[in-house]
Design a protein around this motif. Structure first.
Motif, PDB file in Angstrom:
ATOM      1  N   GLU A  70      10.210   2.302  14.816  1.00  0.00           N
ATOM      2  CA  GLU A  70      10.970   1.053  14.917  1.00  0.00           C
ATOM      3  C   GLU A  70      10.632   0.059  13.817  1.00  0.00           C
ATOM      4  N   LEU A  71       9.597   0.302  13.070  1.00  0.00           N
ATOM      5  CA  LEU A  71       9.157  -0.646  12.054  1.00  0.00           C
ATOM      6  C   LEU A  71      10.119  -0.656  10.865  1.00  0.00           C
ATOM      7  N   SER A  72      10.215  -1.791  10.208  1.00  0.00           N
ATOM      8  CA  SER A  72      11.049  -1.880   9.011  1.00  0.00           C
ATOM      9  C   SER A  72      10.435  -1.055   7.887  1.00  0.00           C
ATOM     10  N   ASP A  73      11.260  -0.756   6.872  1.00  0.00           N
ATOM     11  CA  ASP A  73      10.764   0.018   5.736  1.00  0.00           C
ATOM     12  C   ASP A  73       9.597  -0.696   5.055  1.00  0.00           C
ATOM     13  N   GLY A  74       9.726  -2.019   4.882  1.00  0.00           N
ATOM     14  CA  GLY A  74       8.673  -2.768   4.205  1.00  0.00           C
ATOM     15  C   GLY A  74       7.381  -2.801   4.999  1.00  0.00           C
ATOM     16  N   THR A  75       7.486  -2.961   6.315  1.00  0.00           N
ATOM     17  CA  THR A  75       6.282  -2.979   7.153  1.00  0.00           C
ATOM     18  C   THR A  75       5.568  -1.644   7.097  1.00  0.00           C
ATOM     19  N   LEU A 123     -10.832   6.852  -9.465  1.00  0.00           N
ATOM     20  CA  LEU A 123      -9.602   6.271 -10.009  1.00  0.00           C
ATOM     21  C   LEU A 123      -8.485   6.372  -8.977  1.00  0.00           C
ATOM     22  N   MET A 124      -7.782   5.257  -8.762  1.00  0.00           N
ATOM     23  CA  MET A 124      -6.602   5.238  -7.907  1.00  0.00           C
ATOM     24  C   MET A 124      -5.459   4.611  -8.690  1.00  0.00           C
ATOM     25  N   VAL A 125      -4.304   5.290  -8.675  1.00  0.00           N
ATOM     26  CA  VAL A 125      -3.138   4.826  -9.424  1.00  0.00           C
ATOM     27  C   VAL A 125      -1.992   4.585  -8.450  1.00  0.00           C
ATOM     28  N   LEU A 126      -1.427   3.384  -8.498  1.00  0.00           N
ATOM     29  CA  LEU A 126      -0.302   3.006  -7.643  1.00  0.00           C
ATOM     30  C   LEU A 126       0.917   2.787  -8.524  1.00  0.00           C
ATOM     31  N   ASN A 127       1.980   3.521  -8.237  1.00  0.00           N
ATOM     32  CA  ASN A 127       3.205   3.387  -9.014  1.00  0.00           C
ATOM     33  C   ASN A 127       4.243   2.601  -8.222  1.00  0.00           C
ATOM     34  N   GLU A 128       4.572   1.422  -8.711  1.00  0.00           N
ATOM     35  CA  GLU A 128       5.546   0.524  -8.089  1.00  0.00           C
ATOM     36  C   GLU A 128       5.291   0.346  -6.588  1.00  0.00           C
ATOM     37  N   PRO A 129       4.108  -0.122  -6.216  1.00  0.00           N
ATOM     38  CA  PRO A 129       3.793  -0.304  -4.794  1.00  0.00           C
ATOM     39  C   PRO A 129       4.630  -1.388  -4.126  1.00  0.00           C
ATOM     40  N   GLU A 130       5.307  -2.227  -4.920  1.00  0.00           N
ATOM     41  CA  GLU A 130       6.088  -3.332  -4.345  1.00  0.00           C
ATOM     42  C   GLU A 130       7.415  -2.885  -3.745  1.00  0.00           C
ATOM     43  N   THR A 131       7.816  -1.619  -3.957  1.00  0.00           N
ATOM     44  CA  THR A 131       9.106  -1.146  -3.471  1.00  0.00           C
ATOM     45  C   THR A 131       9.241  -1.366  -1.966  1.00  0.00           C
ATOM     46  N   SER A 132      10.339  -1.970  -1.553  1.00  0.00           N
ATOM     47  CA  SER A 132      10.693  -2.256  -0.148  1.00  0.00           C
ATOM     48  C   SER A 132       9.908  -3.408   0.462  1.00  0.00           C
ATOM     49  N   LEU A 133       8.957  -3.971  -0.258  1.00  0.00           N
ATOM     50  CA  LEU A 133       8.151  -5.051   0.315  1.00  0.00           C
ATOM     51  C   LEU A 133       8.841  -6.401   0.147  1.00  0.00           C
ATOM     52  N   HIS A 134       8.770  -7.214   1.191  1.00  0.00           N
ATOM     53  CA  HIS A 134       9.258  -8.588   1.105  1.00  0.00           C
ATOM     54  C   HIS A 134       8.330  -9.362   0.177  1.00  0.00           C
TER      55      HIS A 134
END
Length: 384
Positions: free
Chosen positions: A284-289, A307-318
């Motif tokens: 039931e949670l939103s995509d961003g949540t 090493l940790m690599v995050l690619n475009e972690p902002e996607t779907s986030l408010h």
């Protein structure tokens, strides 16, 4: 920690050498080379897994990933006084990837195969590899090298010994020469590289693996697809930092808390929110949540990688979630080296506000990805 990252001949990265910090933010306009930078990092990690040739094949093969421009630009071309023109190639066709960390460095050089009748005749070949001590490759600090089919290791007496004479052109010395007795440095570096983690576009659609109950076991490392989210969150509670987990949820969703339920061995996440009479199931949670919860599980891992690599972690986030995410990333950078590839200015500003790390703003210059204002460290590639 990786101090220097180098890429040459890969897509728009004709010759890019960057000094890395504990926390690194790579940004830029669309088409500036951010995706190429991320893919190059993944390819470098694939070398330790023995899958770099297969990974290049998925991208269309070596010829599809090579730098498409001229070998070099004249002063007239750079000044806009002459057009870009093809010239006779003087150097070998080559795609090079490498890094130097606080203790060891590694580089690999891939090229075109010799003409043959094999149906695999278009597979790229590994032409050279090197492992050295220190920030820059020199003859005096070289401890392992590969040229053609031979692998040479610096033995206990300080002499170079040939340990392999028939290494296949599609095999890496990192997977075939690493030995706890004869080449412990290669083994240590290989295992470190195998521990690198890449998180790229977590799925959050209705059919996403994270939305389905899953059999749960202790999960200190979140899977790349996030399928074991519930187990990963529960593992953080039991053997990680439960206070940081609670704070991360409160920071993003004030008055909310997580619940992990188990039915017939299947784990599932639910979120209790202020004002609701029942917790919301993960379906039931939103995509961003959901995406934020996945990033929380990845960044609060009880077993932080080098090493940790995050690619475009902002996607779907408010936009309201970007500041809490930036605080999570900054905290993770205290335990791991972190690289964030993003085009979200708000996330860049939030991370800059944490006053840690370096921001690389990539641009295109005559089709080549460059990082203006960044002084390239000294670097040398292994010779074929």
């Amino acid at each position: 920690m990786i101090l220097t990252l180098a890429v040459a001949g890969y897509r728009s990265l004709r010759d890019l050498v960057l000094p890395l910090d504990r926390l690194n933010v790579v940004t830029g306009a669309n088409g500036s080379g951010k995706s190429s930078f991320y893919r190059a990092l993944r390819l470098l990690g694939e070398a330790a897994q023995g899958r770099i040739v297969q990974s290049l094949a998925v991208e269309g093969g070596l010829e599809s990933t090579l730098w498409a421009g001229p070998e070099s630009f004249s002063r007239a071309v750079k000044a806009g006084e002459a057009p870009v023109q093809g010239t006779v190639r003087r150097e070998r066709v080559s795609l090079k990837l490498g890094f130097a960390s606080e203790d060891y460095g590694y580089a690999i050089d891939l090229g075109l195969p010799q003409p043959s009748s094999s149906l695999f005749g278009h597979d790229p070949e590994i032409k050279a590899e090197a492992v050295w001590i220190g920030e820059m490759l020199k003859r005096s600090n070289l401890i392992a090298s590969r040229g053609g089919a031979g692998v040479h290791i610096l033995d206990e007496q300080g002499k170079r010994a040939t340990v392999i004479t028939d290494l296949a052109p599609f095999d890496s010395m990192m997977t075939h020469a690493a030995d706890p007795r004869g080449a412990p440095e290669l083994l240590a570096l290989r295992e470190r590289m195998r521990g690198w983690r890449f998180y790229d576009h977590f799925r959050s659609d209705t059919e996403a693996p994270a939305r389905r109950p899953q059999v749960g076991t202790r999960t200190p490392v979140l899977a790349a697809d996030g399928a074991d989210l519930a187990a990963a969150l529960q593992t953080i509670r039991e053997i990680g930092n439960p206070a940081a987990l609670n704070q991360a949820i409160e920071d993003a969703f004030p008055g909310s808390s997580l619940e992990i339920s188990v039915a017939d061995g299947l784990f599932e996440v639910a979120m209790r929110q202020h004002g609701l009479l029942r917790p919301l199931r993960v379906s039931e949670l939103s995509d961003g949540t959901l995406r934020y919860l996945l990033l929380v599980a990845a960044l609060l891992t009880p077993r932080p990688p080098s090493l940790m690599v995050l690619n475009e972690p902002e996607t779907s986030l408010h936009p309201d979630l970007l500041a809490p995410l930036a605080r999570l990333i900054a905290a993770a950078a205290e335990r791991s080296q972190v690289i964030v590839v993003t085009h979200a200015e708000a996330l860049v500003e939030a991370l800059s506000g944490e006053k840690v790390g370096t921001v690389f703003t990539l641009e295109k210059d005559l089709g080549e990805t460059v990082a203006p204002g960044i002084e390239a460290p000294a670097w040398a590639w292994p010779k074929r």
